[in-house]
Structures are given as C-alpha cells and as structure tokens.
Write an enzyme that holds these catalytic residues in place. Structure first.
Site, PDB file in Angstrom:
ATOM      1  N   ARG A 264       0.856  -1.190   0.000  1.00  0.00           N
ATOM      2  CA  ARG A 264       0.000   0.000   0.000  1.00  0.00           C
ATOM      3  C   ARG A 264       0.892   1.239   0.000  1.00  0.00           C
ATOM      4  O   ARG A 264       1.675   1.436   0.931  1.00  0.00           O
ATOM      5  CB  ARG A 264      -0.908  -0.012   1.235  1.00  0.00           C
ATOM      6  CG  ARG A 264      -1.754   1.233   1.397  1.00  0.00           C
ATOM      7  CD  ARG A 264      -2.718   1.109   2.582  1.00  0.00           C
ATOM      8  NE  ARG A 264      -3.509   2.321   2.747  1.00  0.00           N
ATOM      9  CZ  ARG A 264      -3.304   3.224   3.709  1.00  0.00           C
ATOM     10  NH1 ARG A 264      -2.371   3.049   4.625  1.00  0.00           N
ATOM     11  NH2 ARG A 264      -4.053   4.300   3.764  1.00  0.00           N
TER      12      ARG A 264
ATOM     13  N   HIS B  84      -2.779  10.901   0.699  1.00  0.00           N
ATOM     14  CA  HIS B  84      -2.231  10.699   2.040  1.00  0.00           C
ATOM     15  C   HIS B  84      -1.570  12.023   2.454  1.00  0.00           C
ATOM     16  O   HIS B  84      -0.376  12.095   2.678  1.00  0.00           O
ATOM     17  CB  HIS B  84      -1.258   9.524   2.052  1.00  0.00           C
ATOM     18  CG  HIS B  84      -1.022   8.925   3.415  1.00  0.00           C
ATOM     19  ND1 HIS B  84      -1.164   7.568   3.668  1.00  0.00           N
ATOM     20  CD2 HIS B  84      -0.657   9.484   4.580  1.00  0.00           C
ATOM     21  CE1 HIS B  84      -0.884   7.324   4.946  1.00  0.00           C
ATOM     22  NE2 HIS B  84      -0.558   8.475   5.530  1.00  0.00           N
TER      23      HIS B  84
ATOM     24  N   GLU C  30      -7.314   8.524   6.214  1.00  0.00           N
ATOM     25  CA  GLU C  30      -7.570   9.194   7.495  1.00  0.00           C
ATOM     26  C   GLU C  30      -8.032  10.642   7.364  1.00  0.00           C
ATOM     27  O   GLU C  30      -7.334  11.574   7.786  1.00  0.00           O
ATOM     28  CB  GLU C  30      -6.316   9.139   8.386  1.00  0.00           C
ATOM     29  CG  GLU C  30      -5.842   7.733   8.685  1.00  0.00           C
ATOM     30  CD  GLU C  30      -4.754   7.688   9.751  1.00  0.00           C
ATOM     31  OE1 GLU C  30      -4.238   8.736  10.138  1.00  0.00           O
ATOM     32  OE2 GLU C  30      -4.428   6.579  10.207  1.00  0.00           O
TER      33      GLU C  30
ATOM     34  N   ASN D 278      -7.618   2.015   9.804  1.00  0.00           N
ATOM     35  CA  ASN D 278      -6.316   2.137  10.467  1.00  0.00           C
ATOM     36  C   ASN D 278      -6.557   2.123  11.956  1.00  0.00           C
ATOM     37  O   ASN D 278      -7.418   2.845  12.467  1.00  0.00           O
ATOM     38  CB  ASN D 278      -5.627   3.448  10.084  1.00  0.00           C
ATOM     39  CG  ASN D 278      -5.198   3.474   8.626  1.00  0.00           C
ATOM     40  OD1 ASN D 278      -5.339   2.485   7.904  1.00  0.00           O
ATOM     41  ND2 ASN D 278      -4.662   4.605   8.190  1.00  0.00           N
TER      42      ASN D 278
ATOM     43  N   TYR E  88      -4.640   2.119  15.840  1.00  0.00           N
ATOM     44  CA  TYR E  88      -3.440   2.244  16.667  1.00  0.00           C
ATOM     45  C   TYR E  88      -3.717   2.098  18.156  1.00  0.00           C
ATOM     46  O   TYR E  88      -2.929   1.506  18.883  1.00  0.00           O
ATOM     47  CB  TYR E  88      -2.745   3.588  16.410  1.00  0.00           C
ATOM     48  CG  TYR E  88      -2.096   3.622  15.036  1.00  0.00           C
ATOM     49  CD1 TYR E  88      -0.836   3.075  14.841  1.00  0.00           C
ATOM     50  CD2 TYR E  88      -2.758   4.150  13.937  1.00  0.00           C
ATOM     51  CE1 TYR E  88      -0.241   3.057  13.584  1.00  0.00           C
ATOM     52  CE2 TYR E  88      -2.176   4.134  12.672  1.00  0.00           C
ATOM     53  CZ  TYR E  88      -0.920   3.587  12.504  1.00  0.00           C
ATOM     54  OH  TYR E  88      -0.348   3.558  11.258  1.00  0.00           O
TER      55      TYR E  88
ATOM     56  N   GLU F   1      -3.724   0.011   8.075  1.00  0.00           N
ATOM     57  CA  GLU F   1      -2.527   0.351   8.862  1.00  0.00           C
ATOM     58  C   GLU F   1      -2.703  -0.155  10.272  1.00  0.00           C
ATOM     59  O   GLU F   1      -3.784  -0.015  10.863  1.00  0.00           O
ATOM     60  CB  GLU F   1      -2.310   1.868   8.995  1.00  0.00           C
ATOM     61  CG  GLU F   1      -1.768   2.544   7.788  1.00  0.00           C
ATOM     62  CD  GLU F   1      -1.592   4.050   7.998  1.00  0.00           C
ATOM     63  OE1 GLU F   1      -1.393   4.498   9.159  1.00  0.00           O
ATOM     64  OE2 GLU F   1      -1.667   4.762   6.985  1.00  0.00           O
TER      65      GLU F   1
HETATM   66  C1  PNW Z   1      -1.336   7.640  10.693  1.00  0.00           C
HETATM   67  N1  PNW Z   1      -3.255  11.046  15.876  1.00  0.00           N
HETATM   68  O1  PNW Z   1      -1.178   8.913  11.239  1.00  0.00           O
HETATM   69  C2  PNW Z   1      -0.932   7.829   9.244  1.00  0.00           C
HETATM   70  O2  PNW Z   1      -1.816   7.281   8.308  1.00  0.00           O
HETATM   71  C3  PNW Z   1       0.478   7.470   8.964  1.00  0.00           C
HETATM   72  O3  PNW Z   1       0.945   8.210   7.872  1.00  0.00           O
HETATM   73  C4  PNW Z   1       1.316   7.651  10.208  1.00  0.00           C
HETATM   74  O4  PNW Z   1       2.693   7.512   9.967  1.00  0.00           O
HETATM   75  C5  PNW Z   1       0.822   6.633  11.217  1.00  0.00           C
HETATM   76  O5  PNW Z   1      -0.577   6.748  11.441  1.00  0.00           O
HETATM   77  C6  PNW Z   1       1.523   6.726  12.563  1.00  0.00           C
HETATM   78  O6  PNW Z   1       1.289   7.951  13.183  1.00  0.00           O
HETATM   79  C7  PNW Z   1      -1.717   9.365  12.415  1.00  0.00           C
HETATM   80  O7  PNW Z   1      -2.616  11.973  16.433  1.00  0.00           O
HETATM   81  C8  PNW Z   1      -1.112  10.476  12.977  1.00  0.00           C
HETATM   82  O8  PNW Z   1      -4.327  10.610  16.369  1.00  0.00           O
HETATM   83  C9  PNW Z   1      -1.618  11.035  14.113  1.00  0.00           C
HETATM   84  C10 PNW Z   1      -2.744  10.475  14.702  1.00  0.00           C
HETATM   85  C11 PNW Z   1      -3.353   9.356  14.138  1.00  0.00           C
HETATM   86  C12 PNW Z   1      -2.834   8.798  12.996  1.00  0.00           C
END
Ligand code: PNW
Length: 468
Positions: A83, A127, A172, A300, A302, A373
């Site tokens: 991707r 992106h 995102e 995505n 996290y 992601e």
């Molecule tokens: C995502 N937050 O970014 C992006 O899709 C990627 O490019 C990035 O490298 C990855 O996650 C890791 O950060 C985010 O602050 C950046 O909530 C910030 C946030 C969430 C996602």
C-alpha cells in the site's frame, strides 16, 4: 495453564492479503525533482517550529531513487500487497490542469516492478500532500478542492487503472481535517473549529466524487476509503463521562462513518457542534455523493481513547485556549490507564482492534474490511548491524491475534497492512519516531530488516501465527 494453549497457532483464511504500507511524503524524498511542486507538507515542514528538529521530507528514505531495491526488499518479505500513496503535486503540479508525465512515470514504474514480483499494488490517492496552490486557494475548507480531487483522480485512474486493482481515495480524513485545520499540528497548520468541520465535509465530498470518477474510468476497480478509528470508552460509568465518550466518538469515528456508510451526519454530533458551525456548507445531494457505494472499507487502528468529563472550572473560562482537534468538546479530558505505551505514548490495546472491526461490520456494513494500517513506534538500537525489535514484533503479534478473533466473530476481514514497511518521516515528529519493519539509516540510506520483518515474513509464509 500451558503456554501453548494460551497462544495457539492461528491460520488465516486463504488468500488473506498480507501487506505493508507507506505514504509518498513519508518516504519518497526528491521533493523538487520530476517537475513536482510543493505540497502543504513541504511548506509546513519548512516552517520553523512546526516539525521536531526542523526535519523535512526533502530526502526522506530517498525511495524515489531506490524504487527497485525497495521492491526487492518487499519481495524478500514475501508481501502479497504493498500500500503506497501517490503524491498529488508530483502527478498534477499545482493541483489542476494536465498530468505531469514524469510524475506518472514514477508510479507506473513502481506498479510494474510490484507486479513483476507478484505484489498487488494498493494505491492511496490522498495521504495528506495537498498541492500548496490549492491550499492557497482555500484548501479543504473550500468546496472547490473536492472537485479538484476528483479531477486528479481521473488522471491517475487513466494512467494506472489498467494495472492497479485496489484504490483508496483518502487516508484518514480525520487527521487531514482535525489535525490540519483544527489543532494545526499537521499541515497546513491552521486552527479553526469551523474550518476543520468544513474540511472534513469537503474531504468526504471529494471522496464521493473520486469514487464516481474511478467507476467511470475503471468499472472493475475495487474502491474504498481508509478511516482511522478508535474505540472511545468513558473513564467511569458516571453519566458525564459517558457523555464525554459519546462526544469524542462522534468527532473521531461517527463524523466519518455515518456520512460515508449511511449517508447522514449523526444528529447528536451536529448538536454538539452547534457552537462551532451551523453546517451551512452542506448542500443538497452532498450526502448522497459521499455515500456512493464502495467495494471495501479500510481501517487504520493504533489505540483506544479513554475520556472523562471536563473538570469543574475553578477559574472563569479563559478567553484564549490551546487550539484543539476536538472542536466543541475542547474540555474533554483524555485519561491514561497506565497501560504500556509505544514511543508515541499511545497505549497498546489489541482488544480495541477486535471491537473496532466488529463495530464497523455489525453497525455499518457487510463490505469486506481491510486493516490498512496497524503498527507501533519504538526506540530501536542497531547492534552488530541488527535490530532486535521485540516490542514491535509483540505489538504485531497481539494485533494479528485480534484480527483473527474478529474473523472468528464473523468479520469479513480480508487483509492486513503493517505500518510501516520502513522507518520514515513521521509527520510532526520528523524522523524521531520509527514505525518500520525495516530500519533506515538516514545518513547512508542503508536498509536493515528488523526482527519484526523476519517474523512477518514467516507469518506470511505460513499464512498465520505459530504457536507460542
Ligand atoms: C497515521 N493522531 O497517522 C498515518 O496514516 C500514517 O501516515 C502515520 O505515519 C501513522 O498513522 C503513525 O502515526 C496518524 O494523532 C497520525 O491521532 C496522528 C494520529 C493518528 C494517525
């Protein structure tokens, strides 16, 4: 209890799409080559005080010049899919008008190289690198940007649609809207709640128009969008905390899921935002466009948000406050539970991925889902030319077990993309946070596959996880 029973081997469905992800500005470098013009991230990163240490994407991982070697590394990992994102100002400098053949040629060579190694290209159109000219004309808070995005989409679909099957419009949109125009910690660094809400709407409108442009150019394309989702839990069962969780869930998740998959904004969200905007930017027909049917949904994941009600103010309301990425809900408190965190300070919460996947499937759609992601930043050390990133490996393992649990619960999860293939420019954090399975030395550009990369290769080979 036998450890083997606790961590059984797990096999994924046949044809599960194992991948890894990157984004153009985070890896390509070559910012001024091939007739590319600046994006908002060039401007932002070159503005003092915006990115840690003044880091920029000027060189990044120099992937623009190392495409063949990087695809060879992907092939060594055994990736089934890769991707990547297309840099809008590379293929359409300035964000309008004719395509730039040099820009398209780079992505055409990348796609051919991937296909030559049996790696399915998964193309993200946006992106975060909006052409600076379009920001100067108003950016995403301006409605015309949506039309420009559809026009750009047609250029890319015409050039690459014969070989690219999977298309993601936006990555995102929450980050683009609320970090870019709300808190201002991402490009273009503006801070205005109403602009952030308008940006979110026009991003989704651009998405809908782009889906239609893709359908027109390539009827067989598999088209989707990628949203970043979080379970949002109240810190206690006090009604005020539950209400805080409802508000943040509205802004983080339902702001996007409801228009995209149900064709409407949630009424409670609109009410929460009444001091911010009256939604007069929404025109008749917009929501139908935004909800244009999709083929897949990308998620995505996290971490999870745990929130609590604002503390009763002992002092009067300040006349000035920190720009927030939660317009109308600036005072909600984000609570840490003391869980282990990654180097981003994000709590590690694999069960949250099961909840997120189940929620999207059970409340929103029967479409195939992909984790587009998932990954973690940790501080790595190179010892004798090796990086033994046990924390990152454990993060992937736990989250893949979560994916399997979601599949067992009936979620049509069809693939998983590790973030990221290699260390890269982590936006406001510059090169200080490493998410890669492949270590990058930014002086020499030497790539070193970490332990997590070798482990992921074995996961792909056996289509699952070994017993532990
Ligand atoms: C995502 N937050 O970014 C992006 O899709 C990627 O490019 C990035 O490298 C990855 O996650 C890791 O950060 C985010 O602050 C950046 O909530 C910030 C946030 C969430 C996602």
């Amino acid at each position: 209890v036998d450890v083997l029973d606790e961590r059984p081997g797990l096999t994924f469905p046949p044809a599960f799409l194992w991948g890894a992800a990157t984004a153009a500005y985070q890896i390509e470098g070559a910012a001024a080559e091939g007739a590319r013009t600046p994006s908002i991230w060039d401007t932002f990163s070159h503005t003092e005080g915006r990115v840690v240490n003044g880091h920029t994407g000027d060189v990044a991982c120099d992937h623009y010049h190392r495409l063949r070697d990087d695809v060879a590394l992907m092939a060594e990992l055994g990736l089934k899919s890769y991707r990547f994102s297309v840099s809008w100002p590379r293929v359409q400098p300035g964000g309008s008008g004719a395509a730039n053949p040099q820009g398209l040629d780079f992505y055409s060579r990348l796609v051919d190289e991937l296909l030559a190694h049996d790696i399915e290209p998964w193309l993200t159109l946006y992106h975060w690198d909006l052409p600076q000219e379009l920001e100067d004309a108003g950016g995403w808070p301006s409605r015309d940007t949506a039309a420009r995005f559809a026009d750009y989409t047609t250029l890319v679909a015409d050039a690459l649609g014969d070989r690219v099957r999977y298309w993601t419009t936006l990555n995102e949109p929450w980050c683009s809207a609320f970090l870019g125009y709300g808190s201002g910690v991402h490009a273009p660094g503006r801070s205005n709640g109403a602009d952030a809400v308008r940006a979110g709407h026009h991003l989704m409108l651009g998405h809908g128009l782009a889906v239609q442009a893709l359908r027109a150019a390539r009827p067989t394309a598999e088209v989707g969008v990628t949203v970043n989702l979080y379970p949002v839990d109240p810190a206690s069962d006090a009604p005020a905390d539950i209400d805080a969780a409802r508000r943040i869930d509205g802004l983080a998740n339902r702001f996007f899921l409801d228009p995209l998959l149900r064709g409407s904004y949630p009424a409670d969200l609109v009410a929460d935002l009444r001091t911010v905007t009256d939604f007069d930017h929404v025109r008749d027909g917009d929501l139908a466009t935004i909800a244009t049917p999709l083929d897949v949904v990308g998620i995505n994941y996290y971490s999870r948000h745990v929130v609590a009600a604002p503390v009763e103010a002992a002092e009067p309301e300040p006349s000035w406050r920190e720009p927030s990425c939660w317009p109308g809900s600036e005072d909600v408190r984000f609570v840490s539970r003391g869980f282990p965190v990654t180097d981003m300070d994000w709590e590690i919460d694999a069960p949250g991925l099961v909840e997120t996947l189940r929620r999207v499937h059970e409340e929103y759609t029967d479409l195939p889902l992909y984790v587009t992601e998932n990954g973690s930043a940790f501080v790595d050390t190179v010892v004798d030319g090796q990086v033994d990133d046990v924390d990152r490996l454990a993060y992937f393992d736990a989250h893949l077990r979560a994916c399997h649990e979601a599949i067992d619960a009936g979620v049509p999860l069809r693939g998983y993309f590790a973030w990221s293939l290699m260390d890269n420019f982590e936006w406001a954090w510059g090169y200080t946070k490493r998410f890669g399975m492949i270590h990058v030395d930014y002086d020499s550009q030497l790539r070193i596959p970490k332990s997590s990369a070798r482990w992921y290769a074995s996961v792909i080979r056996r289509n699952g996880l070994a017993a532990q």
